[in-house]
Design a protein around this motif. Structure first.
Motif, mmCIF file in Angstrom:
data_model
loop_
_atom_site.group_PDB
_atom_site.id
_atom_site.type_symbol
_atom_site.label_atom_id
_atom_site.label_comp_id
_atom_site.label_asym_id
_atom_site.label_seq_id
_atom_site.Cartn_x
_atom_site.Cartn_y
_atom_site.Cartn_z
ATOM 1 N N ASP A 183 35.558 -36.801 41.481
ATOM 2 C CA ASP A 183 35.939 -35.582 42.571
ATOM 3 C C ASP A 183 37.183 -35.462 42.711
ATOM 4 O O ASP A 183 37.669 -34.680 43.726
ATOM 5 C CB ASP A 183 35.171 -36.094 43.833
ATOM 6 N N GLU A 190 33.449 -34.331 49.569
ATOM 7 C CA GLU A 190 32.656 -33.289 49.210
ATOM 8 C C GLU A 190 32.634 -32.263 50.133
ATOM 9 O O GLU A 190 32.394 -31.025 49.891
ATOM 10 C CB GLU A 190 31.464 -34.007 48.818
ATOM 11 N N ILE A 191 32.418 -32.756 51.518
ATOM 12 C CA ILE A 191 32.235 -31.788 52.572
ATOM 13 C C ILE A 191 33.496 -30.845 52.644
ATOM 14 O O ILE A 191 33.378 -29.663 52.763
ATOM 15 C CB ILE A 191 32.259 -32.331 53.900
ATOM 16 N N GLN A 223 33.443 -28.270 49.809
ATOM 17 C CA GLN A 223 32.396 -27.265 49.826
ATOM 18 C C GLN A 223 32.899 -26.226 50.870
ATOM 19 O O GLN A 223 32.552 -25.206 50.691
ATOM 20 C CB GLN A 223 31.007 -28.022 50.386
ATOM 21 N N ASN A 267 36.818 -41.244 51.976
ATOM 22 C CA ASN A 267 35.293 -41.289 51.740
ATOM 23 C C ASN A 267 34.740 -40.152 50.797
ATOM 24 O O ASN A 267 35.252 -38.950 51.042
ATOM 25 C CB ASN A 267 34.705 -41.131 52.954
ATOM 26 N N ARG A 268 34.015 -40.481 49.612
ATOM 27 C CA ARG A 268 33.710 -39.488 48.889
ATOM 28 C C ARG A 268 32.743 -38.272 49.577
ATOM 29 O O ARG A 268 33.012 -37.233 49.091
ATOM 30 C CB ARG A 268 32.636 -40.047 47.691
ATOM 31 N N ARG A 269 31.978 -38.566 50.430
ATOM 32 C CA ARG A 269 31.227 -37.714 51.237
ATOM 33 C C ARG A 269 32.110 -36.745 51.921
ATOM 34 O O ARG A 269 31.878 -35.576 52.127
ATOM 35 C CB ARG A 269 30.390 -38.278 52.105
#
Length: 457
Positions: free
Chosen positions: A73, A424-425, A428, A419-421
């Motif tokens: 990522d 990502e958010i 996006q 944090n990877r999440r």
């Protein structure tokens, strides 16, 4: 149309390719394993592996991309993945210490910043090349050719045809010396010695700052001699070429380039009878000015519609040395950067509307427009667009390079990865905003082509 497509592809391709090369070369030097460097996007037409890296020529020649080992990522690019990645070294065969994500924050930041930095360097290189090979414009006169109403020059009493002899007692021989004398300690009052109707007159003058620009309000006398002719424009179709002299329009005598503008600008779409000469041969042609949008005088965002026939003024040129060209090229890039940042400030403060922005259609149209003026104008536009790409890529939002840089700096300060999440958010949301903005600017581009308003807001 063909010129526009080729010019647009050239501009977009060069700035993106140079941007990606910046990421590529710094990654290589920093020990990051570069899996692929592609010229173009899409299907790979040609590919060859040299050392660790696969070099490819892809189907769509609009720039390129770089693919690192261990991006996950933290990729600097959204390179199109191939299944299977034929010719690429798989991650499992690469030492994890060469993974991009495992490099120190300083190295990852350097790789990220290298892309936009190369765009800025490209602009300096272009400006330097133009100054080095073409020289600088020289206006061998000190005679005033145009005074802007309600400007400092108008307020102090300067008039058209005044010849500036000296400023603060220092004699001036050309317009460059006039500018230098004014800009030296520009915020102090100046004393102009001018010649008007055979009589010497002493006039006090002081410029002012407007929209972060020094406003003087007067321009030099430029003869009605044509320097540039835009290909396929009304003047070009009438046969005018560089060196032609416009002598009269609708029986109104023309003695300076500003008089050409004064007559043509208010008359878009209205036929004009132009008397002109070239190489001693007289011509009379009926020319219909095209309607064009240009910035209002003194404004950075407001547009007005004027008539244009596609000609530019004639300038003499003076050669400069290489070091002087580098200095001038760097200064030009700095000033253009300041102009773009000033516009962004107006945009974010609501003083400039989103309709001031343009998308790929407008960029391609502008590139084609510049190409019709000549290759040097296309290079100027290439430098301008390269600086734009540099600045926008440094905006602190994902997926721009600036967004990645902010996350890397946070990781360095917090001593832990984001944090990877969360990443990502943020990515996006960033992509959603970019898609929304791109949709808007493409609609604006199409509406400009159709001559209508999109009526969205």
């Amino acid at each position: 149309m063909l010129i526009t497509i080729i010019a647009g592809a050239f501009v977009l391709g060069v700035v993106i390719l140079v941007h990606e090369f910046g990421h590529f070369i710094v990654a290589k030097v920093s020990g990051v394993f570069v899996k692929t460097f592609s010229v173009g996007f899409g299907k790979k037409l040609l590919k060859k592996r040299f050392g660790d890296t696969q070099y490819a020529l892809s189907a769509l020649p609009f720039g390129g991309y770089v693919k690192f080992a261990g991006e996950v990522d933290e990729s600097t690019d959204d390179a199109p993945a191939e299944e299977p990645p034929s010719g690429e070294v798989p991650d499992r065969e690469i030492s994890p210490e060469k993974y991009f994500r495992n490099k120190r924050v300083l190295i990852k930041s350097a790789v990220i910043v290298a892309g936009p930095l190369m765009n800025f360097v490209l602009a300096i290189f272009i400006y330097t090349g133009i100054y080095n090979f073409q020289g600088i414009r020289v206006i061998p006169t000190t005679t005033i050719g145009h005074v802007i109403p309600d400007s400092p020059a108008d307020s102090c009493g300067l008039q058209v045809w005044d010849e500036i002899l000296a400023i603060d007692g220092k004699q001036v021989a050309n317009w460059g010396e006039v500018n230098d004398a004014i800009l030296e300690d520009w915020d102090s009052a100046k004393r102009f010695e001018v010649l008007r109707g055979g009589e010497k007159i002493d006039i006090g003058f002081k410029g002012k700052v407007k929209d972060n620009r020094i406003s003087l309000g007067f321009l030099p006398h430029i003869p009605a001699k044509i320097g540039q002719v835009k290909r396929d424009a009304p003047a070009y179709k009438a046969g005018m070429r560089t060196g032609a002299i416009i002598e009269a329009i609708n029986d109104t005598s023309i003695t300076s380039y500003y008089e050409i503008e004064d007559v043509i600008h208010p008359r878009p779409g209205i036929p004009l009878v132009i008397q002109w000469s070239f190489d001693g041969e007289a011509h009379v042609d009926t020319v219909v000015p095209e309607a064009k949008k240009i910035l209002k005088e003194g404004s950075k965002t407001e547009l007005r519609i004027v008539g244009q026939i596609g000609v530019g003024p004639y300038y003499e040129r003076k050669q400069v040395g290489f070091l002087k060209a580098v200095q001038m090229g760097s200064t030009a890039a700095y000033r253009m950067t300041a102009e773009i940042l000033s516009f962004l400030k107006l945009l974010f403060t609501g003083k400039a509307g989103l309709d001031s922005l343009g998308g790929p259609i407008l960029i391609t149209q502008m590139a084609g427009d510049m190409a019709r003026w000549g290759f040097n104008y296309l290079l100027y536009f290439l430098a301008f667009f390269s600086i734009n790409l540099c600045i926008f890529n440094l905006l602190p939002f994902l997926p721009f390079d600036g967004g990645h840089l902010v996350l890397f700096l946070y990781e360095g300060a917090a001593q832990r990865r984001v944090n990877r999440r969360v990443r990502e958010i943020l990515t996006q949301v960033g992509f959603a905003l970019i898609i929304l903005l791109m949709t808007f600017v493409v609609i604006m581009d199409i509406s400009r082509c159709a001559g209508t308003s999109p009526g969205l807001f």
